[in-house]
Write an enzyme that holds these catalytic residues in place. Sequence first.
Site, PDB file in Angstrom:
ATOM      1  N   GLN A 102      -6.186  -0.828   5.417  1.00  0.00           N
ATOM      2  CA  GLN A 102      -7.162  -1.481   6.461  1.00  0.00           C
ATOM      3  C   GLN A 102      -8.477  -1.849   6.221  1.00  0.00           C
ATOM      4  O   GLN A 102      -9.070  -2.877   6.729  1.00  0.00           O
ATOM      5  CB  GLN A 102      -7.222  -0.604   7.743  1.00  0.00           C
ATOM      6  CG  GLN A 102      -5.864  -0.126   8.261  1.00  0.00           C
ATOM      7  CD  GLN A 102      -4.945  -1.099   8.998  1.00  0.00           C
ATOM      8  OE1 GLN A 102      -5.790  -2.357   9.312  1.00  0.00           O
ATOM      9  NE2 GLN A 102      -4.007  -1.265   9.321  1.00  0.00           N
ATOM     10  N   ALA A 143       0.795  -1.145  -0.155  1.00  0.00           N
ATOM     11  CA  ALA A 143       0.045   0.000  -0.070  1.00  0.00           C
ATOM     12  C   ALA A 143       0.953   1.311   0.055  1.00  0.00           C
ATOM     13  O   ALA A 143       0.336   2.238  -0.654  1.00  0.00           O
ATOM     14  CB  ALA A 143      -1.094  -0.088   0.932  1.00  0.00           C
ATOM     15  N   THR A 144       1.987   1.095   0.717  1.00  0.00           N
ATOM     16  CA  THR A 144       3.005   2.569   0.576  1.00  0.00           C
ATOM     17  C   THR A 144       3.413   2.703  -0.932  1.00  0.00           C
ATOM     18  O   THR A 144       3.058   3.953  -1.256  1.00  0.00           O
ATOM     19  CB  THR A 144       4.219   2.071   1.171  1.00  0.00           C
ATOM     20  OG1 THR A 144       3.784   1.840   2.659  1.00  0.00           O
ATOM     21  CG2 THR A 144       5.134   3.313   1.183  1.00  0.00           C
ATOM     22  N   HIS A 174      -0.681  -7.768   3.203  1.00  0.00           N
ATOM     23  CA  HIS A 174      -0.331  -8.344   4.623  1.00  0.00           C
ATOM     24  C   HIS A 174      -1.269  -7.721   5.658  1.00  0.00           C
ATOM     25  O   HIS A 174      -1.232  -7.856   6.897  1.00  0.00           O
ATOM     26  CB  HIS A 174       1.063  -8.043   4.999  1.00  0.00           C
ATOM     27  CG  HIS A 174       1.459  -6.629   5.264  1.00  0.00           C
ATOM     28  ND1 HIS A 174       1.512  -6.167   6.610  1.00  0.00           N
ATOM     29  CD2 HIS A 174       1.722  -5.645   4.527  1.00  0.00           C
ATOM     30  CE1 HIS A 174       2.077  -5.093   6.667  1.00  0.00           C
ATOM     31  NE2 HIS A 174       2.151  -4.524   5.368  1.00  0.00           N
ATOM     32  N   SER A 196      -3.242  -3.499   0.563  1.00  0.00           N
ATOM     33  CA  SER A 196      -1.969  -4.228   0.706  1.00  0.00           C
ATOM     34  C   SER A 196      -2.486  -5.802   1.230  1.00  0.00           C
ATOM     35  O   SER A 196      -3.363  -6.065   1.906  1.00  0.00           O
ATOM     36  CB  SER A 196      -1.425  -3.317   2.015  1.00  0.00           C
ATOM     37  OG  SER A 196      -0.549  -4.230   2.631  1.00  0.00           O
ATOM     38  N   ASN A 209      -6.150   3.447  11.073  1.00  0.00           N
ATOM     39  CA  ASN A 209      -5.381   2.103  11.327  1.00  0.00           C
ATOM     40  C   ASN A 209      -5.051   2.236  12.635  1.00  0.00           C
ATOM     41  O   ASN A 209      -4.774   1.252  13.345  1.00  0.00           O
ATOM     42  CB  ASN A 209      -4.120   2.131  10.559  1.00  0.00           C
ATOM     43  CG  ASN A 209      -3.230   3.452  10.462  1.00  0.00           C
ATOM     44  OD1 ASN A 209      -3.795   4.374   9.956  1.00  0.00           O
ATOM     45  ND2 ASN A 209      -2.207   3.699  10.891  1.00  0.00           N
ATOM     46  N   CYS A 249       4.290   1.563  12.697  1.00  0.00           N
ATOM     47  CA  CYS A 249       5.530   2.301  12.315  1.00  0.00           C
ATOM     48  C   CYS A 249       5.977   3.208  13.428  1.00  0.00           C
ATOM     49  O   CYS A 249       7.134   3.673  13.331  1.00  0.00           O
ATOM     50  CB  CYS A 249       5.177   3.093  11.070  1.00  0.00           C
ATOM     51  SG  CYS A 249       4.152   2.366   9.959  1.00  0.00           S
TER      52      CYS A 249
HETATM   53  C1  LIG Z   1      -0.160  -0.903   6.639  1.00  0.00           C
HETATM   54  C2  LIG Z   1      -0.661   0.154   6.102  1.00  0.00           C
HETATM   55  C3  LIG Z   1      -0.065   1.035   4.891  1.00  0.00           C
HETATM   56  C4  LIG Z   1       1.310   0.431   4.363  1.00  0.00           C
HETATM   57  O1  LIG Z   1       1.044  -0.668   3.660  1.00  0.00           O
HETATM   58  P1  LIG Z   1       2.162  -1.632   3.239  1.00  0.00           P
HETATM   59  O2  LIG Z   1       1.832  -2.742   2.427  1.00  0.00           O
HETATM   60  O3  LIG Z   1       2.900  -2.303   4.427  1.00  0.00           O
HETATM   61  O4  LIG Z   1       3.146  -0.718   2.374  1.00  0.00           O
HETATM   62  C5  LIG Z   1      -0.536   2.257   4.464  1.00  0.00           C
HETATM   63  N1  LIG Z   1      -1.657   2.578   4.903  1.00  0.00           N
HETATM   64  C6  LIG Z   1      -2.363   2.178   6.068  1.00  0.00           C
HETATM   65  C7  LIG Z   1      -3.653   2.619   6.169  1.00  0.00           C
HETATM   66  C8  LIG Z   1      -1.986   0.927   6.430  1.00  0.00           C
HETATM   67  O5  LIG Z   1      -2.436   0.148   7.386  1.00  0.00           O
END
Ligand SMILES: *Cc1c(COP(=O)(O)O)cnc(C)c1O
Length: 395
Positions: free
Chosen positions: A181, A73-74, A203, A201, A153, A328
Amino acid sequence: MRLPVYLDHHASTPPDPRVLVKMREALEVHFGNPASATHAYGWAAASLVEAAREEVARLIGATAREIIFTSGATEANNLALKGFAGARAGAPGHVVTSGFEHEAVREPLAELAARGWRVTVVPAGADGVVDPAAVAAALAADTALVSIMAAQNELGTVQPVREIGALCRARGVVFHTDAAQAAGRVPLDVENDRIDLLSLSGHKLYAPQGVGALYVRRRAPRITLAPLVTGGGQERGLRAGSLNVPGIVALGEACRLARAEMGAEGMRLRELAVRLLALVRERLPGVRLNGHPERRLPGSLSLSFEGIPPRRLLAAVPTLAMSSGAACASGEGEPSPVLLALGLPRELALATVRLALGRGTTAAEVDYAARTLAEAVARLREEGRQLGLDVSPPG
Ligand SMILES: *Cc1c(COP(=O)(O)O)cnc(C)c1O
């Protein structure tokens, strides 16, 4: 019961065993490069990728051609925001966002601000929900983009995406949502919700880390992005590099399972969260649930405990794997800006845990977690009193 009990599903979900079966098969058997058009190994890998693309699209009501695979998601957020700005001709414009976005939205927007974009931040209400009327009020004549997450999140609050999407569409403004999320946990539909760009994302929905996707609307309106990574032309030229076939296969299977099971699993998790909160409150006064009590992701609780010394809670419950807020920034050093923005006093923000239940969470684990947490808080309150700390007695 496996200790510590895993209650940090907003940071990462364990891969579903059914996802791992598919992923392993992709690694062992279908190792070809999907770009290899001259032999069966390539064709097999390509067909797996396209089947996965179809599943990701289905989860959010999109078409397969609108899905771009990324590393998570990043990267999807970066591609959406910087890619949008990069593809735009003319002077920098105006973008509207919320006060509690993930860093993966905040930092790309800060880069846009450095390039001359005006950024308006709409604060969330005291219930951790963005008011669509406040978003509407923030729109200006030159607003090109709105980026507001679908579920928060740290708090677990679900945002009024459909209302925001509708008002963006009415004003001709492109709407991006970080659904890392929300995707797989609550229903999302890019058509009904009028979403133009959506990040998700792997994971966060029971696939592994390192894979994700960006939905990019192709018609009415067609969104154009500039790529961030070039050199091979994969993913319609929007994201170069050989595809992460095992990760993509895993993401596809995870999306298929989420779509099939979201309703029943959501109900189960909601009940478990209600039970957890009730069990904690049964044992303790002075427990605060942060964020709207109903507009929440299933199985998600952010709890603050009055009258305990700051920064002590997580260490006091080593058998519960939780965090105080975003993964994070999950030390307890500084109070979470998200909690402070809701109006929590510093000491309460520093006595907060985020409990995120998931697919593997059992009722026995919930009972254990409630008991363990309540005992730790009671112990810390007593300790605080003996030390004569200035901790307000629970009311
Ligand atoms: C975990 C998360 C991300 C980052 O996702 P990654 O796949 O780890 O890069 C971005 N936005 C939100 C709201 C998240 O919970």
